[in-house]
Design a protein around this motif. Sequence first.
Motif, PDB file in Angstrom:
ATOM      1  N   ALA A  84       0.909  -1.268  -0.151  1.00 14.88           N
ATOM      2  CA  ALA A  84      -0.086   0.094  -0.125  1.00 14.88           C
ATOM      3  C   ALA A  84       0.730   1.246   0.006  1.00 14.88           C
ATOM      4  N   ALA A  85       2.068   1.185   0.789  1.00 19.20           N
ATOM      5  CA  ALA A  85       2.848   2.413   0.766  1.00 19.20           C
ATOM      6  C   ALA A  85       3.519   2.647  -0.492  1.00 19.20           C
ATOM      7  N   VAL A 118      10.229   3.250  -7.293  1.00 19.13           N
ATOM      8  CA  VAL A 118       9.307   2.923  -6.278  1.00 19.13           C
ATOM      9  C   VAL A 118       8.468   1.886  -6.655  1.00 19.13           C
ATOM     10  N   GLY A 119       7.578   2.044  -7.661  1.00 22.08           N
ATOM     11  CA  GLY A 119       6.770   1.043  -8.209  1.00 22.08           C
ATOM     12  C   GLY A 119       7.175  -0.460  -8.474  1.00 22.08           C
ATOM     13  N   SER A 120       8.664  -0.481  -8.631  1.00 19.10           N
ATOM     14  CA  SER A 120       8.999  -1.981  -8.923  1.00 19.10           C
ATOM     15  C   SER A 120       9.274  -2.609  -7.571  1.00 19.10           C
ATOM     16  N   ALA A 121       8.954  -1.804  -6.333  1.00 22.40           N
ATOM     17  CA  ALA A 121       8.965  -2.544  -5.060  1.00 22.40           C
ATOM     18  C   ALA A 121       7.914  -3.321  -4.878  1.00 22.40           C
ATOM     19  N   THR A 122       6.655  -3.063  -5.718  1.00 23.57           N
ATOM     20  CA  THR A 122       5.514  -4.066  -5.587  1.00 23.57           C
ATOM     21  C   THR A 122       5.863  -5.215  -5.581  1.00 23.57           C
ATOM     22  N   GLU A 123       6.775  -5.587  -6.606  1.00 19.42           N
ATOM     23  CA  GLU A 123       7.017  -7.171  -6.601  1.00 19.42           C
ATOM     24  C   GLU A 123       7.804  -7.654  -5.449  1.00 19.42           C
ATOM     25  N   LEU A 124       8.619  -6.871  -4.588  1.00 18.39           N
ATOM     26  CA  LEU A 124       8.908  -7.279  -3.249  1.00 18.39           C
ATOM     27  C   LEU A 124       8.000  -7.656  -2.524  1.00 18.39           C
ATOM     28  N   ALA A 125       6.935  -6.772  -2.271  1.00 12.83           N
ATOM     29  CA  ALA A 125       5.775  -6.841  -1.390  1.00 12.83           C
ATOM     30  C   ALA A 125       4.961  -8.331  -1.849  1.00 12.83           C
ATOM     31  N   VAL A 126       4.755  -8.387  -3.222  1.00 11.31           N
ATOM     32  CA  VAL A 126       4.035  -9.491  -3.573  1.00 11.31           C
ATOM     33  C   VAL A 126       4.812 -10.837  -3.041  1.00 11.31           C
ATOM     34  N   PHE A 127       6.005 -10.797  -3.358  1.00 10.84           N
ATOM     35  CA  PHE A 127       6.827 -12.092  -3.062  1.00 10.84           C
ATOM     36  C   PHE A 127       6.935 -12.139  -1.555  1.00 10.84           C
ATOM     37  N   MET A 128       6.762 -10.979  -0.639  1.00 14.96           N
ATOM     38  CA  MET A 128       6.841 -11.221   0.742  1.00 14.96           C
ATOM     39  C   MET A 128       5.553 -11.734   1.185  1.00 14.96           C
ATOM     40  N   PHE A 130      -8.899  -6.930   7.057  1.00 15.10           N
ATOM     41  CA  PHE A 130      -8.347  -5.749   6.341  1.00 15.10           C
ATOM     42  C   PHE A 130      -7.246  -5.884   5.754  1.00 15.10           C
ATOM     43  N   LYS A 131      -6.488  -6.838   6.003  1.00 14.48           N
ATOM     44  CA  LYS A 131      -5.049  -6.909   5.176  1.00 14.48           C
ATOM     45  C   LYS A 131      -5.604  -7.278   3.783  1.00 14.48           C
ATOM     46  N   TYR A 132      -6.411  -8.008   3.637  1.00 13.56           N
ATOM     47  CA  TYR A 132      -6.863  -8.328   2.172  1.00 13.56           C
ATOM     48  C   TYR A 132      -7.476  -7.186   1.553  1.00 13.56           C
ATOM     49  N   ALA A 133      -8.019  -6.378   2.317  1.00 15.59           N
ATOM     50  CA  ALA A 133      -8.628  -4.975   1.579  1.00 15.59           C
ATOM     51  C   ALA A 133      -7.545  -4.380   1.409  1.00 15.59           C
ATOM     52  N   THR A 134      -6.503  -4.148   2.116  1.00 19.89           N
ATOM     53  CA  THR A 134      -5.250  -3.354   1.739  1.00 19.89           C
ATOM     54  C   THR A 134      -4.628  -3.761   0.483  1.00 19.89           C
ATOM     55  N   PHE A 135      -4.667  -5.059   0.143  1.00 16.46           N
ATOM     56  CA  PHE A 135      -4.024  -5.580  -1.133  1.00 16.46           C
ATOM     57  C   PHE A 135      -4.827  -5.046  -2.273  1.00 16.46           C
TER      58      PHE A 135
END
Lengths: 176, 395
Positions: free
Chosen positions: B110-111, B141-151, B260-265
């Motif tokens: 989200a961040a 910054v946008g490519s950090a999405t991949e990191l979050a998804v993999f996390m 709410f975590k799902y909602a955040t995604f």
Amino acid sequence: MAITVPRPKLNWRERSYLPAIVAGLAITFKHFKNMLLGRTKVTMQYPEQKWDSSLPDHYRGAPALVQDEDGRVRCVACQLCEFICPPRAIKIIPGEIPSADRFAKVEKYPEAFDIDMIRCIFCGMCEEVCPEQAIFLRKDYAITGFTRADMVHHKEKLLEIGGVMHGVVLKWNEKK
Amino acid sequence: MSNSIDQVFVHAKQWLLSSLTGSPGWVVQVASILINIFMLLAVFLTLFALISVLERKILARMQNRYGPNRVGPFGLFQPIADGIKMLIKEDIVPARADKIVHFLAPVLIAAVAILTLGVIPYGRNMTPFTIDGGILFFFAVGSATELAVFMAGWGSNNKFSMLGAMRAIAQMFSYELPLIITALPVVMVVGSLTPDRIVAAQAGYTFDLVPRWFVFTPWGAAAFVLFFVSGLVESNRTPFDVPEGESEIVAGHMTEYSGFKYATFFMAEYIGMFAVSGLAMTLFLGGWHAPARILEIIPSYVWFFVKLGSLLFVYIWVRGTLPRTRIDQMMNFAWKFMLPMAFTCVIAAAVWHYAGRGLRGWLWSFLVIAIVYTALSTLLDTGRKLAPRVYRFAE
């Protein structure tokens, strides 16, 4: 016996897939437009619009007890419906009609008549088996309750749904 | 008159900040940043709520049904009901999950999504975060999405999450390349990585009629289509929602998330969609510029959101139309078609520039793109020999 599925030979236009995608987009947009213009008939908005008026006469809804013109419950507590009921939803406690009563000749009446609507499968066998035409399947279909106890229809409720049935013999009519 | 309406938000912010005159410089700066952040969140979270219900309604109309129409007028309060439902749901963390990573993934995604919104110019003098390398910042910054998804996928300790995350990584890396390379010709032609200057370069009209947006040049049009498709993939939208293909791997990396975590995604996905659309507009559709001179009376931010709305409609439209692609088809498409075409756009832009940016440049760059497109499609086609499809045990 093996079957070989032929692969269609695509021309260059089909191979680019673009016309197909554009055609698909056009179809969805047509649906969208027709919906916005109110040309598409979608569905019945259930709680606001109901189909009650178009239910057929032989609709099998909730079973109910009926009274005759004299205000007597037609049921004579013979318990045939209780025995025939496939899911055993019906429970009858028979009572005796005192000899001083106007209907003493009938001998028995249901002291309690419970139909568990959680169990009822709306098969209509009770209606079919009843020798007195006392139980009918009516058109009520939205049977709800918050507890299991709510879902048991007692005698008063059954009579309320059933109302008064006129005439003597309906059993051998075409529809019933 | 129109100028004052155009600048009403800028003036309002200056008026708010003027109450701080006399305070040290850093206080004013922090206040200015906080106002920007607050406005961004307010606008885009409202837009998220609105789009989440509008998407369902528009999609429903495309499929001949009504969408949500029970909560409030026309079902517009549906997001409130959804939000309450999501908030009061139980938040389940799997016993074997990595608790910290599992918690951090939605926060990070989200961040990151919100950060990317910062560099987009929303109107004249209305860029929340003005830096020189705005485009670079967006992609970094946008490519950090991949990191979050993999996390999310790794931390959940679930096979479906892991598979989904792996698919997400594969597709996001593959499409990040065309996404960045299609942004390159614009940067080359403008000579700047600053979103504000890119938007400024698209001001004015050719023959007083056609706006000088880059989408009206051959390389710009090709790059815009490529950018849009890559944007679809980056925001995990249908027909490229392979990472969360619910018919195959439950919900991909979001399988083990609830409440709410799902909602955040979900929110991050939508905000990412807004950000990519916003960048596509900045690069190719003239940002906040009006499409005709007489329409310039309407304030710039209105134009921005009109364009954003139309792009989002296309997203929803595509979702309502196309089925999900297969992962191998998608990867082939990325590496064999998207990437060479993206490079072609760069070359075509160079040709356009050196042929004088006029009609001659237009024709030459069109020729370059047409030749490469034809060659590429012919090559890709002959390279594929399909074996006959035989059902051996069929009757």
